[in-house]
Design a protein around this motif. Structure first.
Motif, PDB file in Angstrom:
ATOM      1  N   PRO A 101     -12.586  15.601 -22.022  1.00 61.56           N
ATOM      2  CA  PRO A 101     -11.378  16.432 -22.130  1.00 61.56           C
ATOM      3  C   PRO A 101     -10.062  15.647 -22.092  1.00 61.56           C
ATOM      4  CG  PRO A 101     -12.947  17.444 -20.633  1.00 61.56           C
ATOM      5  CD  PRO A 101     -13.468  16.077 -20.933  1.00 61.56           C
ATOM      6  N   LEU A 102     -10.004  14.523 -21.372  1.00 57.63           N
ATOM      7  CA  LEU A 102      -8.734  13.779 -21.312  1.00 57.63           C
ATOM      8  C   LEU A 102      -8.353  13.296 -22.711  1.00 57.63           C
ATOM      9  CD1 LEU A 102      -9.247  11.633 -18.058  1.00 57.63           C
ATOM     10  CD2 LEU A 102      -8.049  13.826 -18.263  1.00 57.63           C
ATOM     11  N   SER A 103      -9.351  13.007 -23.527  1.00 57.33           N
ATOM     12  CA  SER A 103      -9.067  12.514 -24.880  1.00 57.33           C
ATOM     13  C   SER A 103      -8.511  13.627 -25.773  1.00 57.33           C
ATOM     14  CB  SER A 103     -10.321  11.912 -25.514  1.00 57.33           C
ATOM     15  OG  SER A 103     -11.254  12.925 -25.840  1.00 57.33           O
ATOM     16  N   TYR A 104      -8.640  14.888 -25.342  1.00 59.37           N
ATOM     17  CA  TYR A 104      -8.065  16.024 -26.087  1.00 59.37           C
ATOM     18  C   TYR A 104      -6.758  16.508 -25.466  1.00 59.37           C
ATOM     19  CZ  TYR A 104     -12.698  16.222 -28.221  1.00 59.37           C
ATOM     20  OH  TYR A 104     -13.855  15.913 -28.891  1.00 59.37           O
ATOM     21  N   GLY A 105      -6.258  15.784 -24.471  1.00 62.88           N
ATOM     22  CA  GLY A 105      -4.953  16.147 -23.923  1.00 62.88           C
ATOM     23  C   GLY A 105      -4.989  16.839 -22.579  1.00 62.88           C
ATOM     24  N   ALA A 106      -6.172  17.094 -22.010  1.00 64.38           N
ATOM     25  CA  ALA A 106      -6.229  17.689 -20.664  1.00 64.38           C
ATOM     26  C   ALA A 106      -5.619  16.711 -19.664  1.00 64.38           C
ATOM     27  CB  ALA A 106      -7.664  18.006 -20.285  1.00 64.38           C
ATOM     28  N   ASP A 107      -5.058  17.261 -18.574  1.00 62.88           N
ATOM     29  CA  ASP A 107      -4.451  16.415 -17.550  1.00 62.88           C
ATOM     30  C   ASP A 107      -5.447  15.985 -16.483  1.00 62.88           C
ATOM     31  OD1 ASP A 107      -1.650  16.578 -18.474  1.00 62.88           O
ATOM     32  OD2 ASP A 107      -1.937  18.720 -18.061  1.00 62.88           O
ATOM     33  N   VAL A 108      -6.337  16.897 -16.135  1.00 61.11           N
ATOM     34  CA  VAL A 108      -7.298  16.613 -15.051  1.00 61.11           C
ATOM     35  C   VAL A 108      -8.672  17.137 -15.462  1.00 61.11           C
ATOM     36  CG1 VAL A 108      -7.857  16.924 -12.608  1.00 61.11           C
ATOM     37  CG2 VAL A 108      -5.454  16.936 -13.339  1.00 61.11           C
ATOM     38  N   VAL A 109      -9.688  16.345 -15.184  1.00 62.04           N
ATOM     39  CA  VAL A 109     -11.079  16.797 -15.344  1.00 62.04           C
ATOM     40  C   VAL A 109     -11.671  17.010 -13.955  1.00 62.04           C
ATOM     41  CG1 VAL A 109     -13.401  16.092 -16.056  1.00 62.04           C
ATOM     42  CG2 VAL A 109     -11.450  15.675 -17.556  1.00 62.04           C
ATOM     43  N   VAL A 110     -12.319  18.165 -13.793  1.00 57.27           N
ATOM     44  CA  VAL A 110     -12.989  18.507 -12.537  1.00 57.27           C
ATOM     45  C   VAL A 110     -14.489  18.451 -12.761  1.00 57.27           C
ATOM     46  CG1 VAL A 110     -13.421  20.404 -10.915  1.00 57.27           C
ATOM     47  CG2 VAL A 110     -11.129  20.056 -11.835  1.00 57.27           C
ATOM     48  N   HIS A 111     -15.215  17.971 -11.754  1.00 51.41           N
ATOM     49  CA  HIS A 111     -16.679  18.024 -11.807  1.00 51.41           C
ATOM     50  C   HIS A 111     -17.269  18.522 -10.516  1.00 51.41           C
ATOM     51  CE1 HIS A 111     -17.934  16.188 -15.526  1.00 51.41           C
ATOM     52  NE2 HIS A 111     -16.930  15.336 -15.421  1.00 51.41           N
ATOM     53  N   SER A 112     -18.305  19.352 -10.647  1.00 53.27           N
ATOM     54  CA  SER A 112     -19.287  19.458  -9.587  1.00 53.27           C
ATOM     55  C   SER A 112     -20.340  18.424  -9.944  1.00 53.27           C
ATOM     56  CB  SER A 112     -19.890  20.862  -9.552  1.00 53.27           C
ATOM     57  OG  SER A 112     -20.994  20.849  -8.666  1.00 53.27           O
ATOM     58  N   THR A 113     -20.315  17.275  -9.260  1.00 54.33           N
ATOM     59  CA  THR A 113     -21.306  16.225  -9.564  1.00 54.33           C
ATOM     60  C   THR A 113     -22.695  16.620  -9.044  1.00 54.33           C
ATOM     61  OG1 THR A 113     -20.766  15.020  -7.531  1.00 54.33           O
ATOM     62  CG2 THR A 113     -19.566  14.388  -9.506  1.00 54.33           C
ATOM     63  N   THR A 114     -22.723  17.725  -8.275  1.00 51.18           N
ATOM     64  CA  THR A 114     -23.984  18.330  -7.830  1.00 51.18           C
ATOM     65  C   THR A 114     -24.903  18.640  -9.010  1.00 51.18           C
ATOM     66  OG1 THR A 114     -22.574  19.492  -6.237  1.00 51.18           O
ATOM     67  CG2 THR A 114     -24.856  20.224  -6.388  1.00 51.18           C
ATOM     68  N   LYS A 115     -24.330  18.862 -10.179  1.00 49.67           N
ATOM     69  CA  LYS A 115     -25.075  19.357 -11.320  1.00 49.67           C
ATOM     70  C   LYS A 115     -25.577  18.179 -12.171  1.00 49.67           C
ATOM     71  CE  LYS A 115     -23.629  23.122  -9.375  1.00 49.67           C
ATOM     72  NZ  LYS A 115     -22.403  23.796  -9.756  1.00 49.67           N
TER      73      LYS A 115
END
Ligand SMILES: *Cc1c(COP(=O)(O)O)cnc(C)c1O
Length: 385
Positions: free
Chosen positions: A191-205
């Motif tokens: 998403p950052l490469s499309y202009g998003a500012d922050v990426v969130v993850h549940s790394t649980t998944k």
């Protein structure tokens, strides 16, 4: 990372970023650092900047380096859970009176955090179908939000949002654009490469990938924002423990090959369901009939392992979910084993009766990496049940 290593491909970064052999021993797998405190060479004489386990830990640093590399971001911070990561970001950015514009089928816990925890601190919330950019434009026009928060593909209806378009709308209104990338993972979408500012993850998944460690992460490019969120991480302390960080790092090393198999199996399951006369509707962006298919094909390099379906009634959906055998009836998703979830009474029970509620006919499958013939046979017997 050196400039040379950042030019490497995704799978190489996933295996190597933050994972240089141990300097002291040559151990190819860097040791897990359990120490809570660090010897100082004279007062304030820190070796490598490490002082105390909450403020920094080399195993956590290694995970954060790996996360930044695979999302293509300048900064990554890892947390004790996905929601802890979300909370740190929201606290760093929001002030009383600020509003968050949220996708209408985001993870139930995200909605609950905003409505029932941060709501008491004066944070306002509005919900919109993020996959409909005209609706987003109209919602922004009423009152500019501080944050636009989207999941794409969304949970559990797999709606696809145009991240580039959303980022343009958000930035024009001065909003921070946050993408929860838990479903796609950076193996399929960055998403950052499309202009998003922050990426969130549940790394649980998918990032952990083996259903054996809870964790969360934030990745971003902005130095000032990273500093603010890093302060919350330190001052509030919902950090990843060393063993959790290490397990997550180990999972990420195989992310590229796992996502390939999850996507293959997901497509096969979706096609099978689509052709089955007991199934009313299939939600999978890999199907040409999916309204977001073309966008997903452009924005993602695979369609992932989450497939939702609608049966003719809530009762039929419950019976199907309870009749599967190889798919385990359980919350969560993204592990190597296949799981089935009934959102209305399980993952999304907290949003029942709200704008974010999930139809009672819907069942969500997290398609694992087992043999596809076994998965399809299990689905067939459960549909006949
Ligand atoms: C699970 C999940 C979360 C929350 O993460 P936890 O690790 O359970 O705290 C957030 N977003 C999505 C899309 C999720 O699936």
């Amino acid at each position: 990372m050196s400039a040379q290593s950042s030019a490497r491909g995704f799978a190489s970064l996933a295996v190597h970023a933050g994972q240089e052999p141990d300097e002291a021993t040559g151990a190819v797998i860097p040791p897990v650092h359990f120490s809570t405190t660090y010897a100082q060479d004279g007062i304030g004489g820190l070796r490598g900047g490490y002082e105390y386990g909450r403020s920094g830990n080399p195993t956590r640093t290694a995970l954060q380096t790996q996360l930044a590399a695979i999302e293509g971001g300048a900064h990554a911070l890892s947390f004790a859970s996905g929601l802890a990561a979300e909370d740190a970001l929201l606290r760093a950015v929001l002030r009383p009176g600020d509003e968050v514009l949220l996708g209408n089928d985001v993870y139930g816990g995200t909605f609950r955090l905003l409505s029932r925890v941060l709501g008491d601190w004066g944070v306002k919330l509005r919900v919109v179908d993020m996959s409909d950019l005209d609706a987003v434009r109209a919602a922004i026009g009423e009152q500019a939000p501080r944050i636009l928060w989207v999941e794409t593909p969304s949970n559990p209806l797999l709606r696809i949002t145009d991240i580039t378009g959303l980022a343009e709308l958000g930035h024009a209104a001065g909003a921070l654009v946050v993408v929860d990338n838990t479903f796609a993972t950076p193996a399929l979408q960055r998403p950052l490469s499309y202009g998003a500012d922050v990426v969130v993850h549940s790394t649980t998944k998918y990032l952990g990938g083996h259903s054996d460690v809870v964790g969360g992460a934030l990745v971003m490019n902005d130095d000032e924002l990273a500093e603010k969120v890093g302060f919350i991480q330190f001052a509030v302390g919902a950090v990843s423990g060393p063993l959790d960080a290490w397990l997550t790092t180990r999972g990420i090393k195989t992310l590229a090959v796992r996502m390939q198999r999850h996507s293959e199996n997901g497509m096969a399951v979706a096609s099978f369901l689509d052709a089955h006369d007991r199934v009313a509707r299939v939600y999978y962006p890999g199907l040409e009939s999916h309204p977001g298919h073309e966008l997903a094909a452009r924005q993602m390099s695979g369609f992932g392992g989450i497939v939702s379906l609608a049966l003719e009634s809530g009762e039929a959906a419950r019976r199907f979910a309870e009749s599967l055998r190889l798919f385990t009836l359980a919350e969560s998703l993204g592990g190597v084993e296949s799981l089935v979830n009934y959102p209305d009474a399980m993952t999304h029970a907290s949003v029942r009766g709200t704008e974010a509620a999930v139809p009672v006919e819907v069942v969500r499958l997290s398609v694992g990496i087992e043999d596809i013939d076994d998965l399809l046979a299990d689905i067939e017997q459960a549909l006949e049940a």
